[in-house]
Design a protein around this motif. Structure first.
Motif, PDB file in Angstrom:
ATOM      1  N   UNK A 606       0.835  -1.199   0.000  1.00 24.99           N
ATOM      2  CA  UNK A 606       0.000   0.000   0.000  1.00 24.99           C
ATOM      3  C   UNK A 606       0.868   1.246   0.000  1.00 24.99           C
ATOM      4  N   UNK A 607       1.955   1.207   0.819  1.00 27.45           N
ATOM      5  CA  UNK A 607       2.839   2.368   0.899  1.00 27.45           C
ATOM      6  C   UNK A 607       3.513   2.622  -0.451  1.00 27.45           C
ATOM      7  N   UNK A 608       3.747   1.520  -1.186  1.00 26.49           N
ATOM      8  CA  UNK A 608       4.498   1.648  -2.443  1.00 26.49           C
ATOM      9  C   UNK A 608       3.669   2.243  -3.573  1.00 26.49           C
ATOM     10  N   UNK A 609       2.353   2.191  -3.454  1.00 27.51           N
ATOM     11  CA  UNK A 609       1.547   2.760  -4.547  1.00 27.51           C
ATOM     12  C   UNK A 609       1.011   4.134  -4.179  1.00 27.51           C
ATOM     13  N   UNK A 610       1.475   4.691  -3.051  1.00 22.14           N
ATOM     14  CA  UNK A 610       1.027   6.036  -2.689  1.00 22.14           C
ATOM     15  C   UNK A 610       1.535   7.034  -3.721  1.00 22.14           C
ATOM     16  N   UNK A 611       0.668   8.036  -3.998  1.00 29.92           N
ATOM     17  CA  UNK A 611       1.047   9.045  -4.992  1.00 29.92           C
ATOM     18  C   UNK A 611       1.891  10.113  -4.325  1.00 29.92           C
ATOM     19  N   UNK A 612       3.049   9.736  -3.853  1.00 31.46           N
ATOM     20  CA  UNK A 612       3.941  10.702  -3.200  1.00 31.46           C
ATOM     21  C   UNK A 612       5.335  10.547  -3.802  1.00 31.46           C
ATOM     22  N   UNK A 613       6.233  11.464  -3.426  1.00 30.19           N
ATOM     23  CA  UNK A 613       7.589  11.396  -3.943  1.00 30.19           C
ATOM     24  C   UNK A 613       8.281  10.134  -3.399  1.00 30.19           C
ATOM     25  N   UNK A 614       9.293   9.675  -4.119  1.00 29.89           N
ATOM     26  CA  UNK A 614       9.936   8.408  -3.765  1.00 29.89           C
ATOM     27  C   UNK A 614      10.477   8.378  -2.328  1.00 29.89           C
ATOM     28  N   UNK A 615      11.214   9.419  -1.859  1.00 28.18           N
ATOM     29  CA  UNK A 615      11.738   9.361  -0.485  1.00 28.18           C
ATOM     30  C   UNK A 615      10.610   9.226   0.541  1.00 28.18           C
ATOM     31  N   UNK A 616       9.489   9.922   0.315  1.00 31.42           N
ATOM     32  CA  UNK A 616       8.356   9.840   1.244  1.00 31.42           C
ATOM     33  C   UNK A 616       7.816   8.421   1.259  1.00 31.42           C
ATOM     34  N   UNK A 617       7.727   7.830   0.072  1.00 36.39           N
ATOM     35  CA  UNK A 617       7.216   6.474  -0.066  1.00 36.39           C
ATOM     36  C   UNK A 617       8.111   5.484   0.684  1.00 36.39           C
ATOM     37  N   UNK A 618       9.430   5.631   0.505  1.00 33.20           N
ATOM     38  CA  UNK A 618      10.369   4.712   1.148  1.00 33.20           C
ATOM     39  C   UNK A 618      10.372   4.901   2.662  1.00 33.20           C
ATOM     40  N   UNK A 619      10.266   6.174   3.108  1.00 36.29           N
ATOM     41  CA  UNK A 619      10.228   6.445   4.534  1.00 36.29           C
ATOM     42  C   UNK A 619       9.019   5.737   5.152  1.00 36.29           C
ATOM     43  N   UNK A 620       7.913   5.782   4.433  1.00 36.26           N
ATOM     44  CA  UNK A 620       6.711   5.116   4.914  1.00 36.26           C
ATOM     45  C   UNK A 620       6.953   3.612   5.045  1.00 36.26           C
ATOM     46  N   UNK A 621       7.752   3.039   4.135  1.00 36.35           N
ATOM     47  CA  UNK A 621       8.069   1.608   4.184  1.00 36.35           C
ATOM     48  C   UNK A 621       8.884   1.274   5.432  1.00 36.35           C
ATOM     49  N   UNK A 622       9.963   2.028   5.672  1.00 29.65           N
ATOM     50  CA  UNK A 622      10.825   1.690   6.805  1.00 29.65           C
ATOM     51  C   UNK A 622      10.094   1.905   8.128  1.00 29.65           C
ATOM     52  N   UNK A 623       9.229   2.923   8.156  1.00 32.13           N
ATOM     53  CA  UNK A 623       8.471   3.162   9.389  1.00 32.13           C
ATOM     54  C   UNK A 623       7.507   2.012   9.650  1.00 32.13           C
ATOM     55  N   UNK A 624       6.922   1.488   8.601  1.00 30.24           N
ATOM     56  CA  UNK A 624       6.028   0.332   8.749  1.00 30.24           C
ATOM     57  C   UNK A 624       6.803  -0.857   9.307  1.00 30.24           C
ATOM     58  N   UNK A 625       8.027  -1.065   8.807  1.00 36.09           N
ATOM     59  CA  UNK A 625       8.850  -2.176   9.292  1.00 36.09           C
ATOM     60  C   UNK A 625       9.179  -2.019  10.765  1.00 36.09           C
ATOM     61  N   UNK A 626       9.590  -0.815  11.157  1.00 36.47           N
ATOM     62  CA  UNK A 626       9.971  -0.574  12.550  1.00 36.47           C
ATOM     63  C   UNK A 626       8.765  -0.771  13.465  1.00 36.47           C
ATOM     64  N   UNK A 627       7.629  -0.279  13.013  1.00 36.43           N
ATOM     65  CA  UNK A 627       6.429  -0.312  13.838  1.00 36.43           C
ATOM     66  C   UNK A 627       5.922  -1.751  14.027  1.00 36.43           C
ATOM     67  N   UNK A 628       5.955  -2.523  12.965  1.00 34.34           N
ATOM     68  CA  UNK A 628       5.267  -3.809  13.010  1.00 34.34           C
ATOM     69  C   UNK A 628       6.180  -5.009  13.252  1.00 34.34           C
TER      70      UNK A 628
END
Lengths: 990, 137
Positions: A606-628
């Motif tokens: 879901x984070x990867x298909x967000x319509x945001x800039x690439x760094x924002x998208x990747x940040x969302x990925x790593x935060x998901x990993x840390x959180x979960x």
């Protein structure tokens, strides 16, 4: 005597009952209502008469307009202060302007001025006329328009609303309804009536303003109401008319209402002209007077009523106060009596012994219920007896202490066995309380004794069974515990030593020791579970939690307990058993992790298909990993194209900054660079001692145990690296999931890169297109001027020096003029082409396409007759399109059919078929046709298949057609073979 | 002895070629007239001010270009239409770039007519005819 009786009367009046006072009101009420109704009826009758008169007038004038095609203005209307303004539609105006622009005859009249002049001539009373389009623009003016009206007309340029001028009886404007062909359809009239308009304009009062606006029209010779009453329109503004508004605010609201009405009508009759009359009512003053009379009568009646009411109100309170005081006295006495009786009844039915003792401890009185419970037959025996004498042994000492407590104003409590008295021996739970006098000193003592004999017996029985429990418990391998709730004593069986490794001396005696061994994260949950079951009536309890063994490791246990209660249902004791759950727990953990991982993959996707800039998208990925995933640090590096450097783009957990030592890592350096170079993951659960983790001190400090690093690879391309540190060992199935997540991220990054590239290309393209269009437009304008000069002066040269020039010179001039004209045609077509794509400048409307075709054929008349062409046209539908665009399509396609004719006279067939979602128009000819090889190319700009000497033209016509068709979401194409005629088809979406 | 008074035409345009061509065309196809010229909006207005001071100099026809330096044609038109003394003087807009919007605006501001500058002899003749009819009306 007289004064006495009047005094008595007024007193009686003051004590008058409700029914007496009400008798006066109906008379006053009926009188008031009667007066008011009469006045309102009178007003209504007058108003109705006026309304009917105006209705009649409108009917008459509309009927006259229908028969003559002209609107007559009757004398009644002239007497009223009124304005009639004509609003012509923009369509009619635009039509006129466009036709005169092209030098064509104007259908509706010669000029607007002449049109208006004719109207003036037909009606002597008209002094001046202004013609406005529906944007409020004054298009033409004839006659004398007073300055104030002229200002108002100018004002409409800004306001785009109709005008309203007070007291301008000199302006009379009229018009007729014509269709686009100029045929008279009839007249329209908007009749606008405002009650109290004088008050509205000449004072600040503006009270009772009601607005009535009706729109009448004569359509096809028949007069009819278009809007019966503007008040019925869903207009917020009409509802807002209130006396609190100033006249100018009223005026603005009225104008907006009128504007709204006109806009509404316009949509229904776009080709009509409209007449609007704003009428000031001459009978207004009379109605105002009637209204005022009504108000005066109403006020007099109101004053009388209020006077009578006031007197009643004045005297009533005295009487009311007297009655209230007597009632209160009776109530107090009654309450007192009831309270004594109540106390006696209560104590009579309480089984407890309730005794009142004096300060020395002698019995003063005893409750009835207590007499029964204590089985005391002779009350007199106990009265006056020393209360302490009822108790013996230790119980007497406890009783004495309790009495002392009570004398110190405290509550004394004890439990005692009493075998005295004539009855059965009993256990008592006794409370001794002080009874305080008014001064606050202890005057007497109250002893309340409750029979607890049964409870005591039950408790004894429980103690006896205890031994049996202990014997069973020692015979099992399960860890058994026994908790005395009131004393907080916990007993464990020997299994606590064999299973969990605790030596008997290491085990604490209370529940607190157990609580210390429960994992802190679980303790709160387990404790509240126990409290819940104790408070409830159920006896079974179970919980799963982590229990610490003597070696410090936690294991999962299942704990099942049973609550033992006394006769009153109080939890006295809990007995339970602990089971080691380690094996079962592991299986559950695995399942839970699987669910977690699949959820994690979904989150990352879901984070990867967000319509945001690439760094924002990747940040969302790593935060998901840390959180979960309980990861301490997760970071993503992306390979910089060209430089071979990994650039940190996202970081979450311990660090969220992107600069610093690991911000840029060359491929091959450190563990991250190595992963990129080798394209293999690096996974370890032993960070300490791993040679690839150089900063061992840091890892130790942060308690990092595990590391997982994966190359991000999409297809064959290395995109970057993802790295994670964890404080807990990572299970092998988690490594697998992370590997899948790394692949997801790699693909996401690649998709994002492609999308970004595509988006930027689209933006560049869009900009280029816009610039090109602007350039064409500006260039076309600026090129026109020098060309005009060249062409004009060449023509002048030829004319002036015709006799001086020889034939050769004249031929040169001819060539030059010819070239200039061709260039001009080219520019004109280019201009048309550049403007064709502007949707905003080409409004859509419902167009009968057959009418458009007829117009085009008329403009091509000379070319058609010259070529002896024959045009067959079927009935064509009404389409939603831009009128000018449809004209250009027909003009170019039919023009081409004439131009590219063969040796026989051209036969052109125009037809249209319903193709579902669109209309498909076809223009078929018998001309030279188009080589299928060029079927696409002919729609490109400046593509010519033939030499200019053979066929005239700029090479823009078909390109223009394509651009028009495309811009409306349609299509254009040709079906043809060489020398076999051509069928040009285009579609118009429905 | 009465001298024949020729009609006066004031032409305001910044394009010399257009100014001269209109005069030439008028002399070729029109009737005798006296041409006065102004080469920008400001000059046009000051010229009109001078004329107002001497009522006998008020022109019989004003030709006005729209895209003028300093003061635009529409502003010059607005100025003219605010002079009661010029109320009866026809003002014809001559413009090179015709749009419906400009045309509607010109007429709304009180222009007598709005004509696109001609290209070629046929259009020129048509324009002169139209101007003549306005002048004689």
């Amino acid at each position: 005597m007289t004064s006495h009786s009047s005094l008595r009367d007024s007193l009686r009046f003051g004590q008058m009952t409700r029914s007496e006072s009400v008798a006066v009101w109906p008379i006053l009420l009926v009188a008031t209502i009667g007066f008011l109704t009469l006045g309102s009826l009178l007003t209504l009758v007058v108003r109705d008469t006026i309304d009917r008169q105006t209705d009649h007038w409108i009917e008459t004038s509309l009927r006259a307009a229908a028969t003559t095609g002209r609107l007559s203005i009757e004398s009644k209307f002239r007497e009223a202060h009124a304005i009639v303004a004509m609003i012509a539609t923009r369509l009619v105006i635009a039509d006129y302007l466009e036709r005169s622009e092209h030098g064509q005859p104007v259908a509706a009249g010669i000029t607007p001025q002449q049109d208006l002049a004719a109207a003036m001539h037909s009606l002597q009373s008209i002094v001046g006329i202004s013609l406005l389009d529906n944007q409020g623009v004054v298009v033409a003016t004839v006659g004398d328009i007073p300055p104030q009206a002229r200002d108002a007309f100018q004002g409409t340029l800004r306001d785009t609303i109709p005008i309203l001028v007070n007291n301008s009886s000199a302006i009379k404007v009229m018009a007729e309804i014509t269709d686009p062909q100029g045929a008279v359809l009839g007249s329209e009239l908007l009749y606008y009536r405002m009650d109290n308009l004088n008050a509205l304009y000449h004072s600040d009062l503006g009270f009772g303003t009601s607005i009535s606006c009706r729109v009448a029209g004569v359509i096809d010779g028949q007069p009819r109401w278009l809007i019966p009453d503007l008040g019925a329109l869903p207009s917020e503004d009409a509802a807002q008319i209130s006396p609190l508004l100033t006249p100018s605010e009223h005026r603005e609201l009225i104008l907006r209402d009128v504007h709204g009405a006109i806009t509404g009508i316009r949509q229904g009759f776009p080709h009509s002209t409209m007449v609007m009359a704003l009428d000031l009512d001459p009978t207004l003053m009379m109605r105002t007077r009637i209204y005022e009379t009504n108000v005066l009568t109403g006020i007099l009646i109101l004053l009388t009523t209020v006077g009578a009411l006031g007197l009643t109100m004045l005297l009533r309170p005295f009487a009311q106060r007297m009655v209230r005081q007597r009632q209160q006295l009776a109530q107090t006495v009654d309450e007192l009596r009831r309270s004594e009786e109540f106390n006696r009844r209560i104590t009579a039915n309480i089984p407890d012994r309730i005794e009142v003792l004096d300060r020395e401890g002698r019995v003063v009185s005893m409750s009835e219920g207590g007499t029964a419970a204590g089985e005391v037959s002779d009350l007199a025996v106990r009265t006056g007896a020393r209360w302490l004498s009822f108790w013996s042994g230790d119980d007497r000492d406890r009783a004495r202490l309790a009495l002392d407590e009570a004398r110190r104003k405290n509550l004394g409590r004890f439990q005692g066995f009493c075998d005295r008295g004539s009855g059965t021996s009993k256990w008592w739970d006794v409370a001794v309380a002080p009874i305080l006098g008014p001064s606050g000193a202890v005057e007497e003592l109250l002893a309340v004794s409750r029979d607890i004999t049964e409870e005591k017996l039950a408790e004894q029985k429980l103690r006896e069974t205890e031994l049996r429990y202990q014997m069973v418990a020692s015979a099992t391998n399960d860890v058994i515990w026994d908790w005395m709730i009131d004393t907080d004593q916990v007993w464990w069986n020997e299994a606590i030593t064999s299973q969990f490794g605790y030596a008997p001396e290491a085990i604490g005696p209370t529940a607190a020791w157990w609580a210390e061994q429960v994992h802190p994260e679980d303790l709160k949950r387990v404790r509240s579970g126990i409290q819940e079951v104790i408070a409830s009536t159920s006896s079974a309890w179970r919980a799963e939690y982590r229990f610490r063994r003597s070696d410090g490791t936690y294991i999962y246990v299942l704990d099942r307990g049973h609550v033992l209660r006394d006769a009153q249902g109080r939890a006295m004791r809990m007995i339970g058993a602990l089971f080691d759950l380690s094996d079962r727990r592991r299986a559950i953990d695995l399942e839970a992790r699987r669910a977690l991982h699949s959820q994690l993959r979904a989150d990352i996707s879901a984070a990867l298909v967000m319509a945001v800039a690439q760094p924002v998208m990747l940040q969302s990925c790593v935060e998901t990993l840390v959180r979960n995933l309980d990861v301490a640090l997760a970071r993503i590096w992306i390979l910089e194209p060209g430089s071979g450097t990994l650039v940190l783009q996202a970081s979450a957990g311990l660090y969220s900054h992107l600069d610093g030592a690991h911000g840029r890592i060359p491929v091959g350096s450190f563990k991250i660079g190595a992963i990129a170079q080798e394209r293999t993951p690096h996974l370890t659960n032993q960070v300490l001692g791993d040679p690839r983790v150089p900063d061992q001190e840091w890892a130790r400090r942060e308690h990092l145990v595990a590391f997982a690093g994966y190359p991000l690879i999409a297809g064959d391309t290395l995109i970057g690296v993802i790295g994670m540190f964890s404080r807990n060992p990572i299970e092998s199935d988690t490594f697998d999931s992370l590997s899948a997540i790394a692949d997801l991220i790699a693909q996401g990054v690649r998709r994002k890169t492609l999308e970004t590239r595509l988006a930027s290309q689209a933006t560049v393209m869009q900009r280029t297109n816009t610039e090109l269009e602007q350039f064409t437009y500006v260039a076309s304008h600026d090129l026109q001027e020098p060309l005009r000069t060249i062409a004009n002066y060449l023509a002048l040269l030829e004319r002036r020096y015709h006799d001086t020039f020889d034939d050769k010179a004249k031929r040169y001039i001819d060539h030059s003029i010819e070239a200039a004209k061709r260039l001009q045609a080219l520019i004109k077509d280019l201009l048309a082409f550049s403007r064709a794509g502007h949707r905003e400048s080409s409004p859509l409307e419902e167009i009968p396409s057959h009418d458009v075709l007829t117009e085009v054929l008329a403009s091509l008349a000379s070319a058609l007759s010259e070529a002896k062409a024959e045009v067959l046209a079927e009935d064509l539908p009404v389409v939603r399109y831009n009128r000018v665009h449809l004209m250009q399509l027909f003009q170019n396609l039919i023009g081409n059919a004439i131009k590219y004719r063969g040796t026989t006279p051209p036969r052109i067939a125009v037809s249209c078929r319903d193709a579902g979602e669109a209309w498909e128009f076809s223009i078929r000819d018998n001309g030279i046709g188009v080589d299928p090889a060029y079927a696409e190319r002919i729609f490109e700009v400046f593509q010519r298949l033939h030499g200019r000497d053979q066929y005239q033209g700029t090479g823009i016509g078909l390109a223009l057609c394509k651009k028009i068709a495309d811009s409306h979401g349609g299509r254009i194409w040709v079906e043809s073979a060489l020398e076999a005629g051509a069928i040009f088809r285009f579609t118009i979406p429905k | 002895m009465n001298a024949v008074v020729l009609p006066t035409i004031l032409h305001i345009d910044d394009n010399d070629a257009d100014l001269e061509f209109t005069q030439e065309a008028w002399s070729e196809y029109g009737s005798p007239a006296t041409f006065l010229v102004a080469r920008d909006g400001e000059a046009g207005i000051s010229r009109i001010k001078n004329m107002l001071a001497h009522p006998e100099e008020v022109p019989d026809l004003i030709l006005l270009d729209l895209s003028l330096p300093k003061v635009s044609g529409h502003d010059v038109l607005t100025y003219i239409r605010h002079q009661p003394a010029l109320a009866k003087v026809p003002v014809v807009i001559l413009t090179g770039t015709p749009t419906l919007e400009e045309r509607a605006r010109s007429l709304a501001l009180g222009a007598t007519d709005h004509i696109t500058k001609p290209t070629g002899m046929a259009e020129t003749v048509a324009m002169i005819m139209r101007l003549k009819s306005i002048l004689l009306h």
